[in-house]
Design an enzyme around this catalytic site. Structure first.
Site, PDB file in Angstrom:
ATOM      1  N   HIS A  78      35.359  49.341  42.096  1.00  0.00           N
ATOM      2  CA  HIS A  78      35.974  47.961  41.864  1.00  0.00           C
ATOM      3  C   HIS A  78      35.114  47.312  40.755  1.00  0.00           C
ATOM      4  O   HIS A  78      35.619  46.773  39.838  1.00  0.00           O
ATOM      5  CB  HIS A  78      36.187  47.267  43.254  1.00  0.00           C
ATOM      6  CG  HIS A  78      36.566  45.873  42.948  1.00  0.00           C
ATOM      7  ND1 HIS A  78      35.898  44.882  42.656  1.00  0.00           N
ATOM      8  CD2 HIS A  78      37.904  45.537  43.248  1.00  0.00           C
ATOM      9  CE1 HIS A  78      36.649  43.517  42.588  1.00  0.00           C
ATOM     10  NE2 HIS A  78      37.830  44.028  43.263  1.00  0.00           N
ATOM     11  N   ASP A 128      29.439  42.451  41.439  1.00  0.00           N
ATOM     12  CA  ASP A 128      30.859  42.961  42.211  1.00  0.00           C
ATOM     13  C   ASP A 128      29.976  44.219  43.101  1.00  0.00           C
ATOM     14  O   ASP A 128      28.855  43.975  43.384  1.00  0.00           O
ATOM     15  CB  ASP A 128      31.359  43.664  41.036  1.00  0.00           C
ATOM     16  CG  ASP A 128      32.777  43.713  41.575  1.00  0.00           C
ATOM     17  OD1 ASP A 128      33.356  44.557  42.335  1.00  0.00           O
ATOM     18  OD2 ASP A 128      33.947  43.207  40.845  1.00  0.00           O
ATOM     19  N   SER A 137      41.504  40.064  41.276  1.00  0.00           N
ATOM     20  CA  SER A 137      40.221  40.631  40.606  1.00  0.00           C
ATOM     21  C   SER A 137      40.321  41.297  39.171  1.00  0.00           C
ATOM     22  O   SER A 137      39.235  41.395  38.716  1.00  0.00           O
ATOM     23  CB  SER A 137      39.785  41.877  41.713  1.00  0.00           C
ATOM     24  OG  SER A 137      39.224  41.708  42.755  1.00  0.00           O
TER      25      SER A 137
END
Length: 493
Positions: free
Chosen positions: A195, A156, A415
């Site tokens: 994220h 990620d 996600s």
């Protein structure tokens, strides 16, 4: 909704625990601002032993030599570099990777106020975790929270390993920064987007009395940074990440992104084909070394099994995207690579989220990802998923733990669904040994089947082509939910 990406900010000194694997030969040569990055795909069976000399002769330098899969990552300021290298009989294709990109996963707009509620399970903010209740995580934890010998690699935007919910489970030795195309130590402050920190918390936030609890709070989490600071996942970064996972004892990887530079990679295009094949080789190599690859489907409301149009590729520099007709000769990496477990998203009503892409050939399981439009409930008043977030990163819908002062953020997207499935896979790996293929099969069995819903509810959220969303298949397996929504209790029972 489109996928977005993340960033990186390398600060402070090196982490001694990280060692670059010998098989990935790296160059320390400095590069100028005009340099471009290239993926050089060697023909199957061809040796890359002389790559340094060949690349140098073409005016470039080798960043990494992944000899096991016949892929070279190179840098060059020579505009004729690709054409020169392609002349070699050993080389199957050369693709520039710089100057393009498709972002990771932006959250849909939602102005609902965030209100703290009384915790009813686990840690101080667990009362906000409707997503964990939905897949029976509290009940699963009465059996096990996972094994510390299991490692999940979160491929990620990076990982804030100083966050109090992540620090207890952070595996520094198996973490890496692949943003250059070659593995380097993962430094403090590396997740400039947040994220990666968010997805990591869903997988393995510690059950430590504060904040939230992850699906598998006793397993180890390794951050594998696979994007640049602007949040783009370029091919050299993705290749590096899977090669690192293959060589460093990673059991499961979570992949909440599409690999750049194209959303759909069309193998009949020579530039796209070289990238597509290089990434597939890296993923296959990881799978052959026991790594289960879990990947999110994407946020385009699109049937990946029957694609007709790509309207967002390439999306960098801004304004570069072109609408193009596509067919099944074009596929999304990593979710459409064979053996990868594809995950769609649900909301709190167990319906497919309005934005979630899907496909009868790509959807293997579904998991909570949030839905701020169609599935607002008393348990999920803003529809989104709460997880860990770096203190320095802005979040429009944040929650601060009253005891530790740590930051948590509400986001939605496939996600957010992917790490729920990766966490359940980690629980499965904790209770039973097996190959990556066996683990993938068990994950699809540890589900609760869901039938196709009335798709008229998605009328305001058509596919990129403008066609309505449609669901294909029966409860045992369909294009919206695969074999069903993951169930943590089934995984450990």
């Amino acid at each position: 909704m489109k996928y977005s990406r993340r960033r990186l900010s390398a600060v402070l000194g090196l982490t001694a625990a990280l060692v670059v694997a010998p098989a990935a030969t790296t160059s320390t040569a400095a590069t100028s601002a005009t340099d471009s990055t290239y993926v050089v795909l060697y023909r199957q069976g061809s040796s890359t032993a002389d790559a340094s000399q060949a690349i140098a002769a073409a005016g470039g330098t080798v960043v990494a030599n992944y000899a096991e899969i016949g892929v070279i990552v190179a840098r060059s300021a020579n505009t004729g570099f690709a054409n020169t290298v392609k002349k070699s009989s050993k080389v199957d294709g050369v693709s520039a990777t710089s100057g393009f990109g498709i972002r990771n996963e932006p959250a849909a707009a939602d102005e609902a106020a965030v209100e703290a509620v009384q915790a009813t399970w686990g840690d101080t903010l667990s009362g906000l975790q409707w997503d964990m209740v939905q897949i029976n995580v509290p009940q699963a934890h009465e059996v096990t929270g996972g094994s510390g010998s299991v490692v999940v690699g979160d491929i990620d935007t990076g990982l804030d390993f100083t966050h109090p919910d992540l620090a207890p489970n952070y595996d520094a030795a198996r973490s890496a920064d692949c943003s250059s195309g070659a593995p380097a130590p993962l430094l403090p402050g590396n997740d400039a987007n947040g994220h990666g920190t968010h997805t990591a918390g869903t997988i393995a936030a510690a059950a430590n009395g504060s904040g939230i609890v992850g699906v598998a709070p006793n397993v180890k989490i390794a951050g594998i940074k696979s994007s640049n600071d602007d949040g783009f996942f370029f091919p050299e970064m993705v290749i590096c990440s899977f090669m690192w996972a293959a060589k460093n004892g990673i059991d499961v990887t979570n992949n909440s992104y599409f690999a750049d530079p194209w959303l759909f990679n069309c193998k009949n295009d020579p530039d796209q084909r070289a990238i597509w094949e290089a990434e597939r080789r890296a993923i296959r190599y990881a799978q052959s070394n026991g790594v289960l690859v879990v990947a999110s489907q994407g946020n385009d409301s699109t049937d990946l099994s029957h694609p007709t149009v790509d309207v967002i590729s390439p999306d960098f520099p801004p304004g570069s995207e072109q609408e193009r007709e596509i067919t099944n000769a074009c596929s999304v990496v990593p979710v459409e690579v064979p053996g990868v477990v594809g995950v769609t998203a649900t909301g709190n009503l167990r319906l497919k989220s309005f934005y979630s892409s899907y496909g009868i050939s790509t959807a293997d399981v579904t998991a909570p990802g949030g839905d701020s439009r169609l599935q607002l409930t008393a348990a999920a008043p803003n529809g989104r998923v709460l997880s860990t977030y770096p203190a320095a990163n802005p979040c429009a819908r944040q929650v601060i733990d009253p005891g530790t002062g740590a930051k948590y953020c509400y986001l939605q997207g496939t996600s957010m669904a992917g790490p729920h499935a990766a966490g359940v896979a980690a629980l499965l790996a904790s209770v039973r040994d097996g190959s990556s293929g066996q683990l993938a099969s068990r994950l699809q069995q540890a589900t609760n089947p869901l039938a196709c819903p009335d798709t008229s509810i998605y009328a305001d959220f058509p596919q990129n082509s403008g066609a309505p969303q449609t669901c294909q298949g029966g409860p045992a397996h369909n294009s919206f939910y695969g074999s069903g929504e993951v169930d943590a209790l089934k995984a450990v029972s």
